[in-house]
Design a protein around this motif. Sequence first.
Motif, short mmCIF file in Angstrom:
data_model
loop_
_atom_site.label_atom_id
_atom_site.label_comp_id
_atom_site.label_asym_id
_atom_site.label_seq_id
_atom_site.Cartn_x
_atom_site.Cartn_y
_atom_site.Cartn_z
N ILE A 167 5.11 -15.67 0.59
CA ILE A 167 3.90 -14.97 0.13
C ILE A 167 3.82 -13.57 0.74
O ILE A 167 3.49 -12.60 0.06
N VAL A 168 4.15 -13.47 2.03
CA VAL A 168 4.15 -12.16 2.71
C VAL A 168 5.14 -11.22 2.06
O VAL A 168 4.83 -10.04 1.80
N LEU A 169 6.33 -11.72 1.76
CA LEU A 169 7.34 -10.88 1.11
C LEU A 169 6.90 -10.44 -0.29
O LEU A 169 7.16 -9.31 -0.70
N SER A 217 6.24 -6.65 -1.55
CA SER A 217 6.84 -6.07 -2.75
C SER A 217 5.79 -5.36 -3.58
O SER A 217 6.05 -4.29 -4.15
N LEU A 218 4.60 -5.93 -3.65
CA LEU A 218 3.50 -5.27 -4.38
C LEU A 218 3.12 -3.96 -3.71
O LEU A 218 2.81 -2.97 -4.39
N ALA A 219 3.15 -3.94 -2.36
CA ALA A 219 2.85 -2.71 -1.63
C ALA A 219 3.91 -1.65 -1.91
O ALA A 219 3.59 -0.46 -2.08
N LEU A 220 5.16 -2.08 -1.99
CA LEU A 220 6.26 -1.17 -2.32
C LEU A 220 6.09 -0.61 -3.73
O LEU A 220 6.31 0.59 -3.97
N ILE A 221 5.67 -1.47 -4.64
CA ILE A 221 5.43 -1.04 -6.03
C ILE A 221 4.31 -0.01 -6.09
O ILE A 221 4.42 1.03 -6.74
N ALA A 222 3.21 -0.30 -5.38
CA ALA A 222 2.08 0.63 -5.36
C ALA A 222 2.49 1.97 -4.76
O ALA A 222 2.12 3.04 -5.27
N GLY A 223 3.25 1.92 -3.68
CA GLY A 223 3.72 3.16 -3.05
C GLY A 223 4.65 3.94 -3.97
O GLY A 223 4.58 5.16 -4.05
N SER A 224 5.52 3.22 -4.69
CA SER A 224 6.45 3.88 -5.61
C SER A 224 5.70 4.59 -6.73
O SER A 224 6.03 5.74 -7.08
N TYR A 225 4.70 3.93 -7.28
CA TYR A 225 3.90 4.54 -8.35
C TYR A 225 3.16 5.77 -7.83
O TYR A 225 3.18 6.83 -8.46
N ALA A 262 15.41 -7.14 -15.20
CA ALA A 262 16.17 -8.37 -15.43
C ALA A 262 17.31 -8.50 -14.41
O ALA A 262 17.54 -9.58 -13.84
N ILE A 263 18.02 -7.39 -14.17
CA ILE A 263 19.13 -7.41 -13.22
C ILE A 263 18.64 -7.73 -11.81
O ILE A 263 19.22 -8.55 -11.10
N GLU A 264 17.54 -7.09 -11.39
CA GLU A 264 17.00 -7.33 -10.05
C GLU A 264 16.45 -8.75 -9.93
O GLU A 264 16.53 -9.36 -8.86
N GLY A 320 11.25 -6.95 -10.09
CA GLY A 320 12.30 -7.95 -10.21
C GLY A 320 12.55 -8.66 -8.90
O GLY A 320 12.70 -9.89 -8.86
N ARG A 321 12.57 -7.90 -7.80
CA ARG A 321 12.80 -8.50 -6.48
C ARG A 321 11.63 -9.36 -6.03
O ARG A 321 11.80 -10.32 -5.28
N ALA A 322 10.43 -9.02 -6.50
CA ALA A 322 9.24 -9.79 -6.13
C ALA A 322 9.13 -11.09 -6.92
O ALA A 322 8.85 -12.16 -6.38
N ILE A 323 9.37 -11.01 -8.23
CA ILE A 323 9.19 -12.16 -9.11
C ILE A 323 10.40 -13.09 -9.08
O ILE A 323 10.27 -14.31 -9.22
N GLY A 324 11.60 -12.52 -8.88
CA GLY A 324 12.83 -13.29 -8.96
C GLY A 324 12.87 -14.54 -8.10
O GLY A 324 13.11 -15.64 -8.62
N PRO A 325 12.66 -14.44 -6.78
CA PRO A 325 12.73 -15.63 -5.93
C PRO A 325 11.71 -16.69 -6.31
O PRO A 325 12.02 -17.89 -6.31
N LEU A 326 10.50 -16.27 -6.66
CA LEU A 326 9.46 -17.22 -7.05
C LEU A 326 9.82 -17.92 -8.35
O LEU A 326 9.76 -19.15 -8.46
N ALA A 327 10.23 -17.14 -9.37
CA ALA A 327 10.61 -17.72 -10.66
C ALA A 327 11.82 -18.63 -10.50
O ALA A 327 11.88 -19.73 -11.08
N GLY A 328 12.80 -18.20 -9.70
CA GLY A 328 13.99 -19.02 -9.47
C GLY A 328 13.66 -20.34 -8.81
O GLY A 328 14.18 -21.39 -9.19
#
Length: 393
Positions: free
Chosen positions: A46-48, A52-60, A219-221, A347-355
């Motif tokens: 959950i922390v990771l 990832s959401l914080a990284l996304i917000a910072g990137s935007y 998709a790749i990530e 992709g990096r945020a959703i991937g492990p959870l979806a997998g």
Amino acid sequence: MAKKELKLSWLLCGSFIVSVGSSLLWPLTTIYMHNYLGQSLTTAGIVLFINSLALIAGSYLGGRMYDKDRKNARRWLLGAIFLSTSAVFLLIFFNDWPTFAVLLLLDNFGGGIAITIGNSLATGIKEKSSRQVFNMLYFMQNVGVVIGTLLVGVLVEISIEWIFISNFILFAFYWFVVYRYYYVPKAALVKEQVAKKGQDKTPLSYVWVIGAILILFFAIETGYSQWQSNLSIYMESLGISVKSYGFLWTINGFVIVCGQPILNKLLDDILKIKLIYKLYLGSALFVLGFFTLLFATDYPHFILTMVIVTLGEILTFPTIPAVVDNLSTLSEKGKYQGAVSVFAALGRAIGPLAGGLIVDNSSYNMLFTVMIALMGITTLFVIVVAQFNLVKK
């Protein structure tokens, strides 16, 4: 007196420094929370995800900052690095639960801003083509990853605090490099008045192509993140040790460092293939790599698969921001470079959870099949969209 501006050599130096620093921390994040702080793997996950959401917000936010105020991009970059550096400095003294998670969040938020502004500044460097600039950036980042991950074992044996101390020293040095040398390239300020008036918009046909490429990157990530999460559990279930799993990432780093110059020489200098075709080839290698996972039951097969996937990584990861740079106009460089970072982080945020959900409700073979389909379909989607919308690129 000539106006100072960022040189490629200093951009590469900064990229290397921050890559080494980041590589000291990310391999130990889950282990530190679980083994040192006594948190469950679910809590660590959950922390990771939140990070990832914080990284996304910072990137935007970093993309928006660059487009709206590129004259002061250096100041915004310094502020973002200062935030990350301060967070890492505090981790030296306050690394218990939940302070660790909060400071990690601030580090990732600042890092998201810094990565996007750094990539946006790279689009203004004209010493080399955008293809060469992003290839060189990617190369230096991976040299940093190899060195950083090798140093982790040495520093942990001394003390876990040395990870935070070393990270702080490197980030502080990065701040100094940015302060001293990261002046906005002249090319980034060309036609600024036109850009401010909103007359420098990316053509709709190119927006479609960029959108398709961003979906492919997601998709790749999503697939690649399985290697950093669920594949370790799968290999352990086959009797392959954690040490052997970790060695795959050493192989990954050395294939990148040794293979990228060779592939670039072959594809760029000798064959002179278009960037978009390089992207097609790379994504096809990702599909092939995951296809071989359907039959991988022993360690040599996993080594082979890692090599295939790494070759795909070499071709796609630096090519995507370069293609997006070529297709986007001056006033929207930050916007679309920010989008590249956002879709990769998603992709990096959703991937492990979806997998994890797929494995829990079905099997690893189903996970591999879903990833093959996801990357294969999005690759075909990019090919179709590019065929209809790219004429001269």
